[in-house]
Design a protein around this motif. Sequence first.
Motif, PDB file in Angstrom:
ATOM      1  N   ASN A 194       0.803  -1.219   0.000  1.00  0.00           N
ATOM      2  CA  ASN A 194       0.000   0.000   0.000  1.00  0.00           C
ATOM      3  C   ASN A 194       0.836   1.271   0.000  1.00  0.00           C
ATOM      4  O   ASN A 194       0.480   2.259  -0.652  1.00  0.00           O
ATOM      5  CB  ASN A 194      -0.932   0.010   1.216  1.00  0.00           C
ATOM      6  N   ASN A 198       0.181   2.781  -3.929  1.00  0.00           N
ATOM      7  CA  ASN A 198      -0.731   3.917  -3.843  1.00  0.00           C
ATOM      8  C   ASN A 198      -0.052   5.247  -4.154  1.00  0.00           C
ATOM      9  O   ASN A 198      -0.518   5.994  -5.026  1.00  0.00           O
ATOM     10  CB  ASN A 198      -1.396   3.955  -2.465  1.00  0.00           C
ATOM     11  N   THR A 259      -5.435   1.505  -7.897  1.00  0.00           N
ATOM     12  CA  THR A 259      -5.242   1.492  -6.449  1.00  0.00           C
ATOM     13  C   THR A 259      -6.339   2.330  -5.812  1.00  0.00           C
ATOM     14  O   THR A 259      -6.955   3.182  -6.464  1.00  0.00           O
ATOM     15  CB  THR A 259      -3.873   2.070  -6.049  1.00  0.00           C
ATOM     16  N   MET A 261      -6.051   4.683  -3.657  1.00  0.00           N
ATOM     17  CA  MET A 261      -5.709   6.089  -3.582  1.00  0.00           C
ATOM     18  C   MET A 261      -5.837   6.778  -4.941  1.00  0.00           C
ATOM     19  O   MET A 261      -6.256   7.938  -5.023  1.00  0.00           O
ATOM     20  CB  MET A 261      -4.291   6.270  -3.026  1.00  0.00           C
TER      21      MET A 261
END
Length: 314
Positions: A194, A198, A259, A261
């Motif tokens: 992550n 992201n 992703t 984000m």
Amino acid sequence: MSSPPTSAEAAATTETIAVVGTGAVGTALAAWFARAGHRVVAGSRTAPERPVVVIDEGDGPRAYPVRWHTDPAQADTTADWVFVATKLPHTPAAAKWLPALVGPTTRIVAAQNGVDHRERFAELTTVPVVPALIYFIAERLAVGSVQIRHADPELVLPDDEIGRQAARLCNDSGIVAETEPDFTTQAWRKLLINATANPLTVLTCRRLEVLGEPPVAELALALLEETVQVGRAVGARFDESSPSEALARLQAFDPHGTTSMLQDLENNRGLEHEGLTGTVVRLARRHGIPTPVSGTILALLRGLSVNDRARDTI
């Protein structure tokens, strides 16, 4: 993915499950639990035209009924389980739902990113909270509608009593869930992914294919190396090959995948950088570990977020 329970099985094990936050992850969870026959309450600031959740798992969209609330005052019963699936910046907004949904026997599952799930909820509730790591890939198409790419497992939970209870609920509902004795390491392995994918997809405004380009891959490896150092300092069990293994895993993802984000950026929602890259930098400072690459990425993400229109809502 395992098969959902039959109607007879569902009738015998039906529970009231509230899902707070109906982004991609929350919508998918609501759909899966509703499909299994549970009574599902969805808490969100907006609602679809019909009280359903629509999920497409590659075989076309299917709709399942839910009770949709846009205000905690609309909730007329407490839940057996509350799955909090909001973005990290919206955790305070999710907390506003807890007094209406939480009773003496309610259990909360924090289906969010990050590595500090229980600490995050410590000041918000006194009921048991179990952290959940999400591995399926979901992309919200509209309010109440989501497209899924499956993973095995779909969720990972700690191997303690409440974690095993949550895993049984998920598996009985057709959601592949596993428990992990070394949850700290597992959570940091997820953070490796992550805190790399992201930020880099957001800062390049590109999907996961960007991680295959040599300059971006080099930057990704530097981020992974710093995150591994910080993870070790707080008890995660990493070895020297962990950064390169994580990069290989990232590059093996569907290059057309997105992703969470990047989806937030595209939809003008607040970014989760403080709970991801920010956590790495914060803990690095606490332990005296230099993180120049992560620090630079965090500064860029903060600059990008200056004009966020995200509010204390879900």
